[in-house]
Design a protein around this motif. Structure first.
Motif, mmCIF file in Angstrom:
data_model
loop_
_atom_site.group_PDB
_atom_site.id
_atom_site.type_symbol
_atom_site.label_atom_id
_atom_site.label_comp_id
_atom_site.label_asym_id
_atom_site.label_seq_id
_atom_site.Cartn_x
_atom_site.Cartn_y
_atom_site.Cartn_z
ATOM 1 N N TYR A 1 -15.846 7.287 29.768
ATOM 2 C CA TYR A 1 -16.551 6.172 30.419
ATOM 3 C C TYR A 1 -16.921 5.052 29.434
ATOM 4 C CZ TYR A 1 -20.851 8.726 29.028
ATOM 5 O OH TYR A 1 -21.843 9.369 28.343
ATOM 6 N N GLU B 1 -12.316 15.645 14.403
ATOM 7 C CA GLU B 1 -12.288 15.207 15.796
ATOM 8 C C GLU B 1 -10.867 15.345 16.343
ATOM 9 O OE1 GLU B 1 -14.282 14.269 18.412
ATOM 10 O OE2 GLU B 1 -12.335 14.136 19.411
ATOM 11 N N GLN C 1 -17.125 12.063 24.951
ATOM 12 C CA GLN C 1 -16.974 11.697 26.363
ATOM 13 C C GLN C 1 -17.181 10.193 26.583
ATOM 14 O OE1 GLN C 1 -19.419 14.413 28.875
ATOM 15 N NE2 GLN C 1 -19.405 15.717 27.065
ATOM 16 N N ILE D 1 -27.096 12.390 26.357
ATOM 17 C CA ILE D 1 -26.930 11.869 24.999
ATOM 18 C C ILE D 1 -28.233 12.032 24.215
ATOM 19 C CG2 ILE D 1 -26.445 9.788 23.668
ATOM 20 C CD1 ILE D 1 -24.855 8.851 26.268
ATOM 21 N N ASP E 1 -30.068 5.281 29.732
ATOM 22 C CA ASP E 1 -31.112 6.170 29.214
ATOM 23 C C ASP E 1 -30.907 6.563 27.760
ATOM 24 O OD1 ASP E 1 -28.877 7.622 29.816
ATOM 25 O OD2 ASP E 1 -29.898 9.273 30.793
ATOM 26 N N ALA F 1 -10.128 21.660 15.204
ATOM 27 C CA ALA F 1 -10.586 22.854 14.480
ATOM 28 C C ALA F 1 -10.153 24.083 15.282
ATOM 29 C CB ALA F 1 -12.099 22.822 14.329
ATOM 30 N N ASP G 1 -23.912 18.993 24.048
ATOM 31 C CA ASP G 1 -23.588 19.658 25.313
ATOM 32 C C ASP G 1 -23.209 21.128 25.144
ATOM 33 O OD1 ASP G 1 -24.013 17.326 26.653
ATOM 34 O OD2 ASP G 1 -21.974 17.112 27.439
ATOM 35 N N ALA H 1 -23.457 13.684 19.541
ATOM 36 C CA ALA H 1 -24.165 14.711 18.765
ATOM 37 C C ALA H 1 -23.540 14.861 17.381
ATOM 38 C CB ALA H 1 -24.147 16.038 19.521
#
Ligand SMILES: Cc1cc2nc3c(=O)[nH]c(=O)nc-3n(C[C@H](O)[C@H](O)[C@H](O)COP(=O)(O)OP(=O)(O)OC[C@H]3O[C@@H](n4cnc5c(N)ncnc54)[C@H](O)[C@@H]3O)c2cc1C
Length: 330
Positions: A48, A35, A43, A289, A55, A88, A278, A16
């Motif tokens: 993973y 970040e 994630q 996603i 998808d 942050a 999320d 995102a």
């Protein structure tokens, strides 16, 4: 971008956040992405990277790490400053925009897009006896070149461990990789390369092995019933990541548990602060996603209009435009 000010600050470089950064920069804005981790991808790269994802539109069956690489490539040539290893921690109004405080710096922006997902994906602390006695124990991926020429012990079976072993070997470090089990997780390509490097003696793999303790000089291990003392200058303990929302949970965002409610255009109760992915309440059970990418496109374009009211909210079609700083495809 050298100044502390940008048009937009995006918090989080998961799918995102990366897509929001793309869209805002595509609209001609200067974007900074903060970040917490040392890698982009949220994630997908932390949890993973080796799994196939079926998808994501247009990338059927791509591995998590490949999806991230595509999102990253889409930022090429755009005015996006990505700050890794940057959490942050504070958000305060400066009258016309927002001040975002990190451990080292304060950034300002006309608008903020929260894309913090499940929270900052922070490394698990190593639970190795004697960990405090060794002078250089790290828990996240290092600057590989910085460790060139050093003797490095990597502890862990997660995909990052196998990849770090290969990258460090290529950077000229003398690498030992150890894990309590015989197998390592990772994408098949990395695991094949690891086996090749091990067979060629370019790095050492001790697995299964029991890490008895770290010492000031290195580590004591038990391998096939025998004790091994290793002299190593750096220990990389890669044990996975745990999401931590606490750095931002004190911000006055009308939290609903682990969600920030999003109104029209991804707006939050704070003017000029948007949410996507999320973390956004409207996604609910759809922590996907594709959903996060759509929310990011909407939030980024509203944020662009907020910062520069002369820009329409509607972005128009990218197919009608030349890429900023790039040439048209033939
Ligand atoms: C094992 C697994 C498999 C999955 N498989 C699929 C699948 O097949 N298809 C699918 O669509 N979805 C899948 N998902 C879900 C998908 O990964 C998430 O929906 C997606 O990653 C959410 O993206 P995001 O950008 O909102 O958040 P995240 O990916 O969580 O990224 C958020 C980023 O923000 C950073 N961050 C957080 N707080 C701060 C802070 N204060 N300062 C700086 N940085 C911060 C974090 O470190 C992180 O990198 C899967 C998830 C898991 C765990």
């Amino acid at each position: 971008m050298t100044s502390q000010h940008s048009d937009i600050v995006v918090i989080g470089a998961g799918p995102a956040g990366l897509h929001a950064a793309f869209y805002a920069a595509w609209r001609g804005l200067r974007v900074r992405v903060l970040e917490a981790r040392s890698e982009l991808g949220g994630q997908l790269s932390a949890l993973y990277p080796d799994k196939r994802v079926y998808d994501v539109p247009g990338l059927p069956g791509a591995r998590g790490a490949e999806v991230v690489a595509h999102l990253r490539r889409q930022l090429d040539g755009l005015d996006v400053d990505v700050r890794i290893n940057t959490v942050a921690r504070t958000l305060t109004s400066d009258g016309t925009g927002w001040k975002i405080g990190t451990d080292r710096e304060v950034f300002t922006a006309g608008a903020v897009i929260l894309a913090a997902g499940l929270g900052a994906l922070l490394s698990r602390a190593p639970r190795i006896p004697g960990a405090d006695s060794h002078p250089d124990v790290r828990t996240d991926l290092p600057d590989f070149e910085e460790l060139s020429g050093r003797r490095v012990l990597i502890v862990g079976g997660v995909p990052q461990a196998a990849r770090a072993a290969l990258r460090l070997m290529e950077a000229g470090a003398r690498v030992t990789l150890t894990h309590s089990r015989a197998g390592f997780r990772g994408d098949p390509g990395s695991l094949a390369q690891l086996e090749e490097a091990r067979t060629a003696g370019r790095l050492e793999v001790l697995a299964p092995a029991r890490l008895i303790a770290l010492t000031p000089q290195g580590a004591e291990l038990e391998v096939e019933g025998e004790r091994r003392d290793l002299q190593v200058e750096t220990v990389l303990s890669l044990g996975g990541y745990l999401p931590d929302l606490s750095p931002i949970q004190s911000w006055p965002l009308d939290w609903h548990g682990e969600y920030v409610p999003d109104g029209p255009g991804g707006s939050t109760v704070l003017e000029g602060v948007y949410v996507a992915g999320d973390l956004a309440g409207s996604g609910g059970d759809f922590k996907l996603i594709s959903v996060g990418l759509a929310q990011a496109a909407v939030a980024a374009n509203h944020a662009a209009h907020h910062v520069r009211p002369e820009l329409k909210i509607r972005p128009g079609h990218s197919s009608d435009r030349r890429p900023p700083g790039g040439a048209d495809e033939p």
